[in-house]
Write a protein that holds these residues in place. Structure first.
Motif, PDB file in Angstrom:
ATOM      1  N   ALA A 177       0.955  -1.175  -0.063  1.00 30.19           N
ATOM      2  CA  ALA A 177      -0.066  -0.239  -0.128  1.00 30.19           C
ATOM      3  C   ALA A 177       0.944   1.342   0.029  1.00 30.19           C
ATOM      4  CB  ALA A 177      -0.892   0.102   1.193  1.00 30.19           C
ATOM      5  N   SER A 178       1.994   1.256   0.800  1.00 31.26           N
ATOM      6  CA  SER A 178       2.732   2.503   1.023  1.00 31.26           C
ATOM      7  C   SER A 178       3.467   2.830  -0.274  1.00 31.26           C
ATOM      8  CB  SER A 178       3.531   2.692   2.473  1.00 31.26           C
ATOM      9  OG  SER A 178       4.282   1.296   2.179  1.00 31.26           O
ATOM     10  N   TRP A 179       4.157   1.582  -0.738  1.00 38.00           N
ATOM     11  CA  TRP A 179       5.200   2.062  -1.888  1.00 38.00           C
ATOM     12  C   TRP A 179       4.452   2.123  -3.133  1.00 38.00           C
ATOM     13  CZ3 TRP A 179       9.976   2.734  -2.876  1.00 38.00           C
ATOM     14  CH2 TRP A 179      10.859   2.653  -1.683  1.00 38.00           C
ATOM     15  N   SER A 180       3.165   1.665  -3.145  1.00 31.83           N
ATOM     16  CA  SER A 180       2.320   1.767  -4.374  1.00 31.83           C
ATOM     17  C   SER A 180       1.816   3.079  -4.488  1.00 31.83           C
ATOM     18  CB  SER A 180       1.153   0.819  -4.571  1.00 31.83           C
ATOM     19  OG  SER A 180       1.509  -0.531  -4.685  1.00 31.83           O
ATOM     20  N   LEU A 181       1.349   3.779  -3.473  1.00 30.27           N
ATOM     21  CA  LEU A 181       1.148   5.067  -3.255  1.00 30.27           C
ATOM     22  C   LEU A 181       2.439   5.947  -3.649  1.00 30.27           C
ATOM     23  CD1 LEU A 181      -0.964   7.143  -3.088  1.00 30.27           C
ATOM     24  CD2 LEU A 181      -0.820   7.047  -0.550  1.00 30.27           C
ATOM     25  N   SER A 182       3.441   5.787  -2.998  1.00 30.30           N
ATOM     26  CA  SER A 182       4.508   6.504  -3.233  1.00 30.30           C
ATOM     27  C   SER A 182       4.938   6.493  -4.623  1.00 30.30           C
ATOM     28  CB  SER A 182       5.618   5.921  -2.288  1.00 30.30           C
ATOM     29  OG  SER A 182       6.885   6.545  -2.605  1.00 30.30           O
ATOM     30  N   LEU A 183       5.101   5.322  -5.428  1.00 34.33           N
ATOM     31  CA  LEU A 183       5.599   5.090  -6.670  1.00 34.33           C
ATOM     32  C   LEU A 183       4.799   6.006  -7.780  1.00 34.33           C
ATOM     33  CD1 LEU A 183       6.611   1.447  -6.492  1.00 34.33           C
ATOM     34  CD2 LEU A 183       8.085   3.205  -6.878  1.00 34.33           C
ATOM     35  N   PHE A 184       3.381   5.642  -7.527  1.00 34.00           N
ATOM     36  CA  PHE A 184       2.421   6.544  -8.195  1.00 34.00           C
ATOM     37  C   PHE A 184       2.374   7.954  -8.152  1.00 34.00           C
ATOM     38  CE2 PHE A 184      -1.867   8.530  -8.262  1.00 34.00           C
ATOM     39  CZ  PHE A 184      -2.234   8.274  -9.839  1.00 34.00           C
ATOM     40  N   LEU A 185       2.511   8.502  -7.009  1.00 35.01           N
ATOM     41  CA  LEU A 185       3.003  10.014  -7.021  1.00 35.01           C
ATOM     42  C   LEU A 185       4.102  10.299  -7.492  1.00 35.01           C
ATOM     43  CD1 LEU A 185       1.247  10.641  -3.143  1.00 35.01           C
ATOM     44  CD2 LEU A 185       0.212  11.019  -5.552  1.00 35.01           C
ATOM     45  N   GLY A 186       5.099   9.435  -7.317  1.00 36.04           N
ATOM     46  CA  GLY A 186       6.234   9.779  -7.878  1.00 36.04           C
ATOM     47  C   GLY A 186       6.392   9.881  -9.251  1.00 36.04           C
ATOM     48  N   VAL A 187       5.545   9.125 -10.109  1.00 32.78           N
ATOM     49  CA  VAL A 187       5.307   9.185 -11.465  1.00 32.78           C
ATOM     50  C   VAL A 187       4.558  10.303 -11.818  1.00 32.78           C
ATOM     51  CG1 VAL A 187       4.441   7.944 -13.369  1.00 32.78           C
ATOM     52  CG2 VAL A 187       5.615   6.676 -11.735  1.00 32.78           C
ATOM     53  N   VAL A 188       3.336  10.804 -11.107  1.00 33.99           N
ATOM     54  CA  VAL A 188       2.653  11.637 -11.486  1.00 33.99           C
ATOM     55  C   VAL A 188       3.637  12.998 -11.379  1.00 33.99           C
ATOM     56  CG1 VAL A 188       0.645  13.081 -10.632  1.00 33.99           C
ATOM     57  CG2 VAL A 188       0.385  10.746 -10.793  1.00 33.99           C
ATOM     58  N   THR A 189       4.213  13.262  -9.891  1.00 34.18           N
ATOM     59  CA  THR A 189       4.995  14.484 -10.002  1.00 34.18           C
ATOM     60  C   THR A 189       5.944  14.585 -11.140  1.00 34.18           C
ATOM     61  OG1 THR A 189       6.120  13.281  -8.455  1.00 34.18           O
ATOM     62  CG2 THR A 189       4.754  14.764  -7.690  1.00 34.18           C
ATOM     63  N   TYR A 190       6.722  13.366 -11.668  1.00 32.64           N
ATOM     64  CA  TYR A 190       7.622  13.326 -12.616  1.00 32.64           C
ATOM     65  C   TYR A 190       6.980  13.891 -14.017  1.00 32.64           C
ATOM     66  CZ  TYR A 190       9.696  11.582 -16.950  1.00 32.64           C
ATOM     67  OH  TYR A 190      10.292  11.407 -18.212  1.00 32.64           O
ATOM     68  N   TRP A 191       5.666  13.459 -14.259  1.00 33.13           N
ATOM     69  CA  TRP A 191       5.072  13.968 -15.419  1.00 33.13           C
ATOM     70  C   TRP A 191       4.789  15.431 -15.437  1.00 33.13           C
ATOM     71  CZ3 TRP A 191       4.772  12.383 -20.208  1.00 33.13           C
ATOM     72  CH2 TRP A 191       4.921  10.964 -20.353  1.00 33.13           C
ATOM     73  N   LEU A 192       4.362  15.893 -14.328  1.00 35.23           N
ATOM     74  CA  LEU A 192       3.980  17.486 -13.971  1.00 35.23           C
ATOM     75  C   LEU A 192       5.425  18.211 -14.199  1.00 35.23           C
ATOM     76  CD1 LEU A 192       1.605  17.540 -10.864  1.00 35.23           C
ATOM     77  CD2 LEU A 192       1.158  17.996 -13.391  1.00 35.23           C
ATOM     78  N   LEU A 193       6.448  17.724 -13.614  1.00 38.51           N
ATOM     79  CA  LEU A 193       7.488  18.430 -13.705  1.00 38.51           C
ATOM     80  C   LEU A 193       8.571  18.565 -15.061  1.00 38.51           C
ATOM     81  CD1 LEU A 193       9.944  20.000 -11.890  1.00 38.51           C
ATOM     82  CD2 LEU A 193      10.674  17.723 -11.312  1.00 38.51           C
ATOM     83  N   ASN A 194       8.326  17.427 -15.645  1.00 33.28           N
ATOM     84  CA  ASN A 194       9.125  17.177 -16.775  1.00 33.28           C
ATOM     85  C   ASN A 194       8.277  17.248 -18.230  1.00 33.28           C
ATOM     86  OD1 ASN A 194      12.093  16.135 -15.902  1.00 33.28           O
ATOM     87  ND2 ASN A 194      10.433  15.140 -14.416  1.00 33.28           N
ATOM     88  N   HIS A 195       6.903  17.199 -18.094  1.00 25.82           N
ATOM     89  CA  HIS A 195       6.195  17.069 -19.339  1.00 25.82           C
ATOM     90  C   HIS A 195       5.059  17.928 -19.706  1.00 25.82           C
ATOM     91  CE1 HIS A 195       8.758  13.805 -20.677  1.00 25.82           C
ATOM     92  NE2 HIS A 195       8.521  13.289 -19.679  1.00 25.82           N
ATOM     93  N   VAL A 196       4.706  18.613 -18.231  1.00 28.71           N
ATOM     94  CA  VAL A 196       3.550  19.486 -18.284  1.00 28.71           C
ATOM     95  C   VAL A 196       4.141  21.072 -17.836  1.00 28.71           C
ATOM     96  CG1 VAL A 196       1.242  20.029 -17.079  1.00 28.71           C
ATOM     97  CG2 VAL A 196       1.976  17.583 -17.452  1.00 28.71           C
ATOM     98  N   TYR A 197       4.976  21.071 -16.922  1.00 30.62           N
ATOM     99  CA  TYR A 197       5.340  22.360 -16.678  1.00 30.62           C
ATOM    100  C   TYR A 197       6.749  22.191 -17.008  1.00 30.62           C
ATOM    101  CZ  TYR A 197       0.897  22.623 -14.389  1.00 30.62           C
ATOM    102  OH  TYR A 197      -0.386  22.875 -14.253  1.00 30.62           O
ATOM    103  N   ALA A 198       7.658  23.378 -16.422  1.00 30.36           N
ATOM    104  CA  ALA A 198       8.999  23.749 -16.775  1.00 30.36           C
ATOM    105  C   ALA A 198       9.860  23.449 -15.500  1.00 30.36           C
ATOM    106  CB  ALA A 198       9.458  24.999 -17.255  1.00 30.36           C
ATOM    107  N   TRP A 199      11.233  23.410 -15.397  1.00 29.06           N
ATOM    108  CA  TRP A 199      12.023  23.262 -14.200  1.00 29.06           C
ATOM    109  C   TRP A 199      13.292  23.932 -14.274  1.00 29.06           C
ATOM    110  CZ3 TRP A 199      16.628  21.085 -15.110  1.00 29.06           C
ATOM    111  CH2 TRP A 199      16.722  20.438 -16.307  1.00 29.06           C
ATOM    112  N   THR A 200      13.684  24.250 -13.148  1.00 26.84           N
ATOM    113  CA  THR A 200      15.060  24.930 -13.131  1.00 26.84           C
ATOM    114  C   THR A 200      15.904  24.044 -12.030  1.00 26.84           C
ATOM    115  OG1 THR A 200      14.132  26.241 -11.391  1.00 26.84           O
ATOM    116  CG2 THR A 200      14.087  27.384 -13.484  1.00 26.84           C
ATOM    117  N   PRO A 201      17.239  24.141 -12.414  1.00 29.40           N
ATOM    118  CA  PRO A 201      18.126  23.310 -11.222  1.00 29.40           C
ATOM    119  C   PRO A 201      18.206  23.975 -10.165  1.00 29.40           C
ATOM    120  CG  PRO A 201      19.079  23.769 -13.630  1.00 29.40           C
ATOM    121  CD  PRO A 201      17.813  24.655 -13.629  1.00 29.40           C
ATOM    122  N   ARG A 202      18.469  23.284  -9.167  1.00 25.15           N
ATOM    123  CA  ARG A 202      18.758  23.817  -7.753  1.00 25.15           C
ATOM    124  C   ARG A 202      19.718  22.903  -7.191  1.00 25.15           C
ATOM    125  NH1 ARG A 202      15.766  20.749  -3.930  1.00 25.15           N
ATOM    126  NH2 ARG A 202      14.013  19.918  -4.644  1.00 25.15           N
TER     127      ARG A 202
END
Length: 202
Positions: A177-202
């Motif tokens: 349960a915990s890893w599935s939710l974590s992995l799912f949210l990780g993939v969603v945030t990846y798409w938002l950061l890399n394919h929906v919006y822009a990013w800057t290095p930090r």
């Protein structure tokens, strides 16, 4: 120490082995973030982008393996369940190496919502949602480590019939349960950061 001795020790001391491996894992992550463990070669911008893509693929495969393994054990297919879960665990280890290398040898990214992008008028709310998902993803990734390791150690050191007398099923359910939710949210945030919006290095 021979392999049989290691397995025997882990079998009789699963909590202790879990604690040691968890501490080692946490130390590697903290060391990579702090820059005090120079284990990884330096990465350029292009390599960091590639690693981000690879991590997303690995996480997607790990999530798929976890869900397949969960489904298989509900059907009573123990051996197939074991293969699926060990595949997921291996993929999670691959993710850890790639992630530590990306952080230790490269850099992290910050989301940047630019004019004209999806829901730009609600950029503040979008960022809140993004950071909330990212926080849950990170929190679950951290706290689930001992649970996942404990379930895996029990699974590797006991036969299917012996596992019925252990806490493997209980910890396994929490781990999935915990890893599935974590992995799912990780993939969603990846798409938002890399394919929906822009990013800057930090």
């Amino acid at each position: 120490m021979a392999t049989a001795d290691v397995r025997g020790y882990a079998r009789t001391n699963p909590a202790r082995v879990t604690a040691v491996l968890s501490v080692v894992g946490y130390a590697l992550v903290i060391g990579a973030f702090a820059g005090v463990i120079p284990l990884f070669p330096e990465l350029g911008r292009g390599a960091v982008v590639l690693f981000s893509d690879l991590i997303a693929v690995v996480n997607t495969l790990a999530l798929t393996s976890l869900l397949i393994g969960w489904r298989l054990i509900r059907r009573g297919e123990v051996e197939k369940h074991r293969v699926a879960m060990l595949t997921a665990f291996t993929l999670i280890c691959v993710f850890l190496v790639l992630y530590l290398w990306k952080v230790g040898g490269g850099f992290e990214k910050s989301i940047e919502i630019q004019q004209g992008q999806f829901l730009y008028a609600y950029a503040g709310a979008v960022e809140l949602v993004y950071f909330a998902m990212l926080a849950i993803h990170i929190f679950l990734s951290v706290v689930a480590v001992p649970v996942v390791l404990y379930a895996v150690i029990l699974g590797l050191t006991h036969t299917p019939s012996e596992l019925r007398d252990t806490a493997h099923a209980k910890y396994g359910r929490i781990a999935v349960a915990s890893w599935s939710l974590s992995l799912f949210l990780g993939v969603v945030t990846y798409w938002l950061l890399n394919h929906v919006y822009a990013w800057t290095p930090r």
